[in-house]
Design a protein around this motif. Structure first.
Motif, mmCIF file in Angstrom:
data_model
loop_
_atom_site.group_PDB
_atom_site.id
_atom_site.type_symbol
_atom_site.label_atom_id
_atom_site.label_comp_id
_atom_site.label_asym_id
_atom_site.label_seq_id
_atom_site.Cartn_x
_atom_site.Cartn_y
_atom_site.Cartn_z
ATOM 1 N N ASN A 40 5.395 4.725 1.691
ATOM 2 C CA ASN A 40 5.819 5.872 2.525
ATOM 3 C C ASN A 40 6.757 5.652 3.336
ATOM 4 N N TYR B 232 -1.321 14.321 1.835
ATOM 5 C CA TYR B 232 -1.744 13.162 2.395
ATOM 6 C C TYR B 232 -0.732 12.065 2.019
ATOM 7 N N HIS B 233 -0.207 11.265 2.928
ATOM 8 C CA HIS B 233 0.811 10.203 2.699
ATOM 9 C C HIS B 233 0.178 9.039 3.325
ATOM 10 N N GLY B 234 -0.668 8.862 3.726
ATOM 11 C CA GLY B 234 -1.237 7.507 4.264
ATOM 12 C C GLY B 234 -1.724 7.770 5.598
ATOM 13 N N VAL C 151 1.985 8.514 -5.688
ATOM 14 C CA VAL C 151 1.004 7.539 -5.488
ATOM 15 C C VAL C 151 -0.408 7.947 -6.237
ATOM 16 N N GLN C 152 -0.503 9.104 -6.782
ATOM 17 C CA GLN C 152 -1.704 9.385 -7.280
ATOM 18 C C GLN C 152 -1.148 10.350 -8.838
ATOM 19 N N VAL D 84 -5.345 14.259 -2.299
ATOM 20 C CA VAL D 84 -6.602 14.362 -1.123
ATOM 21 C C VAL D 84 -6.601 15.811 -0.865
ATOM 22 N N LYS E 145 -1.428 2.604 -5.810
ATOM 23 C CA LYS E 145 -2.965 2.657 -6.400
ATOM 24 C C LYS E 145 -2.515 2.403 -7.974
ATOM 25 N N ASP F 238 6.135 11.386 -3.807
ATOM 26 C CA ASP F 238 5.003 10.653 -3.521
ATOM 27 C C ASP F 238 4.149 10.635 -4.738
ATOM 28 N N GLU G 17 3.687 15.440 -2.375
ATOM 29 C CA GLU G 17 3.303 14.945 -3.855
ATOM 30 C C GLU G 17 3.440 16.026 -4.892
ATOM 31 N N SER H 278 0.882 -1.199 -0.077
ATOM 32 C CA SER H 278 -0.013 -0.024 -0.026
ATOM 33 C C SER H 278 0.798 1.269 0.104
ATOM 34 N N GLY H 279 0.291 2.595 -0.431
ATOM 35 C CA GLY H 279 1.024 3.709 -0.297
ATOM 36 C C GLY H 279 1.746 3.952 0.861
ATOM 37 N N SER H 280 0.750 3.634 1.933
ATOM 38 C CA SER H 280 1.085 4.243 3.386
ATOM 39 C C SER H 280 2.457 3.316 3.799
#
Ligand SMILES: Cc1ncc(COP(=O)(O)O)c(C=O)c1O
Length: 457
Positions: free
Chosen positions: A140, A163-165, A270-271, A240, A298, A268, A235, A135-137
């Motif tokens: 990180n 937002y990092h998790g 992730v998105q 988020v 993701k 980051d 990010e 997972s992203g959390s």
């Protein structure tokens, strides 16, 4: 082909599809809701006054238990990159599931190094060493751990509104009181001002605001740390947080300051990764920087639990100081999915589609902004877009209730969108990267009608 069950508001009809949803024979929506209430942790929450049950997905569309089709403009929270149940991705997952589902990294399997190699081919030179997690959390957490081990420094700087998790340590990086638990005490984590111009405490051009934000970062290092930092994590576009980002010079100037103080720079992605921002494969490329570590999750899995940290070999080496293990990291089914996803992004031209359809959407959103007072700001790149809703363009009072109403109105017309921002007043438009121009136009018309209905209510 459309079905009689599909949404119709006046003459509005979803663009056609050849997909026919299967009949659903499972428990009813009411039963599922009741089971969830009785047996699931109440912290899981659902969108909409009447929560929606989704039982099937195909490419950019989702189906409820009645067979009603929805255009998915949120992509499972920016996760379904190629499209729901993309045939090539699911075929590779099925093939691998039937052959070997799990063995762990204590044995060799071709999937893990193959995906690591493929990721290296997508990264700037030198970023060639990958660790897979779920997972992203977790990714990180791992990135911060490696940065601290490598630099020997403890202090980490994240950006406000990030937002990092949700894991206890990634939650300390996250910068939204709404998502932070009071027990996750940030040890050595500091938050610098967000460079996004719309709500910046600074004035000036976006570039000047970026430079002033970097001055805040310098002060933060000077006053809150020993002067030595482990990492700066950001990010490239906050997801988020409501699709917020600084001017092009922000990351470049921030990275330089952090490096002067011995820190590593973590992107980051992730998105923002995997072509979503359109012009580039990675979000950081839009800002002309090369990070020391790239965190992914993701979109890399199109829906399977897969995340990764890619860094330079000498940084990764720091983790070998102790034994490190992750049961599902490198799982062969997830590796097969990741490999298929990367192929499909290239084969289906999804980065280019994000660029072209994203521009069409953004232009349309700007037009809506000129017609609807409620839209205070339009932000983002490619298919990572946000529309911030405000009650008053001068005071920028967040239009929270209106945002919820627009989500409801859009759902009634068959379009699912997300919301973000600390006040929940930013419409998030981040669909599977396979959406078409017709889908974009449909969404814009739905948004226009939803805004009209909300403004007149
Ligand atoms: C930018 C970013 N980083 C990290 C995470 C955490 O990922 P996960 O929910 O997979 O732990 C998210 C999730 O939304 C995210 O948007």
């Amino acid at each position: 082909m459309t079905t009689a069950l599909e949404p119709k508001a006046d003459t509005l009809t979803l663009p056609p599809t050849d997909h026919h949803p299967r009949p659903y024979h499972g428990p009813s929506r009411a039963e599922v809701l009741a089971m969830r209430k009785e047996y699931c942790n109440p912290a899981i929450f659902a969108y909409y006054k009447e929560p929606l049950m989704i039982v099937e997905g195909y490419m950019q569309y989702l189906y409820d238990e009645t067979g009603r089709r929805y255009l998915d403009m949120l992509a499972g929270i920016v996760t379904v990159s190629c499209g729901h149940c993309h045939p090539k991705v699911t075929a590779k997952i099925k093939e691998q599931t039937d052959t070997l589902q799990h063995a762990t990294t204590i044995y060799l399997h071709p999937g893990l190094p193959a995906l690591a190699k493929k990721l290296a081919s997508k990264m700037p030179k030198g970023l060639d060493t990958t660790y897979f997690v779920n997972s992203g959390s977790e990714a990180n957490d791992l990135a911060i751990q490696m940065a601290r081990l490598f630099t020997g420094n403890a202090d980490v700087i994240a950006v406000r509104n990030s937002y990092h998790g949700a894991s206890p340590s990634s939650n300390t990086l996250t910068s939204h009181s709404t998502w932070k638990y009071p027990v996750n005490v940030a040890s050595g984590v500091h938050h610098t001002v967000c460079p996004d111009p719309y709500r910046s405490p600074f004035t000036g051009t976006p570039e000047e605001i970026a430079t002033k934000s970097v001055a805040d970062l310098k002060d933060l290092i000077r006053f809150s740390t020993s002067g030595k930092v482990a990492a700066f994590i950001a990010e490239p576009i906050q997801g988020v947080g409501g699709t917020t980002h600084g001017a092009k010079n922000y990351l470049r100037e921030a990275y330089a300051v952090v490096r002067e103080h011995g820190g590593l720079c973590i992107a980051d992605e992730v998105q923002t990764g995997f072509g979503r921002t359109g012009d580039h494969y990675w979000g950081f490329e839009n800002f002309d920087v090369v990070p020391d570590m790239v965190v992914m999750a993701k979109g890399i899995g199109n829906g399977v639990p897969l995340a990764a940290v890619t860094t330079r070999k000498e940084i990764a080496q720091a983790l070998t100081e102790r034994i490190h293990f992750n049961t599902f990291g490198g799982n062969p089914v997830c590796m097969a999915a990741g490999l298929a996803v990367l192929d499909v992004i290239d084969e289906d031209g999804l980065q280019e589609n994000s660029r072209v359809v994203g521009k069409r959407l953004k232009d349309g959103l700007k037009k809506l902004q000129s017609e609807h007072e409620l839209i205070g700001d339009i932000r983002g790149m490619g298919l990572m877009l946000g529309a911030e809703l405000v009650r008053d363009r001068k005071t920028k009072e967040p239009a929270k209730a209106e945002t919820l109403q627009i989500l409801e109105e859009a759902r009634a017309m068959g379009v699912l969108m997300g919301k973000g921002g600390i006040d929940g007043n930013v419409l998030r438009i981040k669909p599977p990267m396979c959406i078409t121009a017709e889908d974009a136009d449909y969404t814009l018309e739905v948004m226009h009608r939803a805004l009209q209905a909300t403004e007149s209510s």
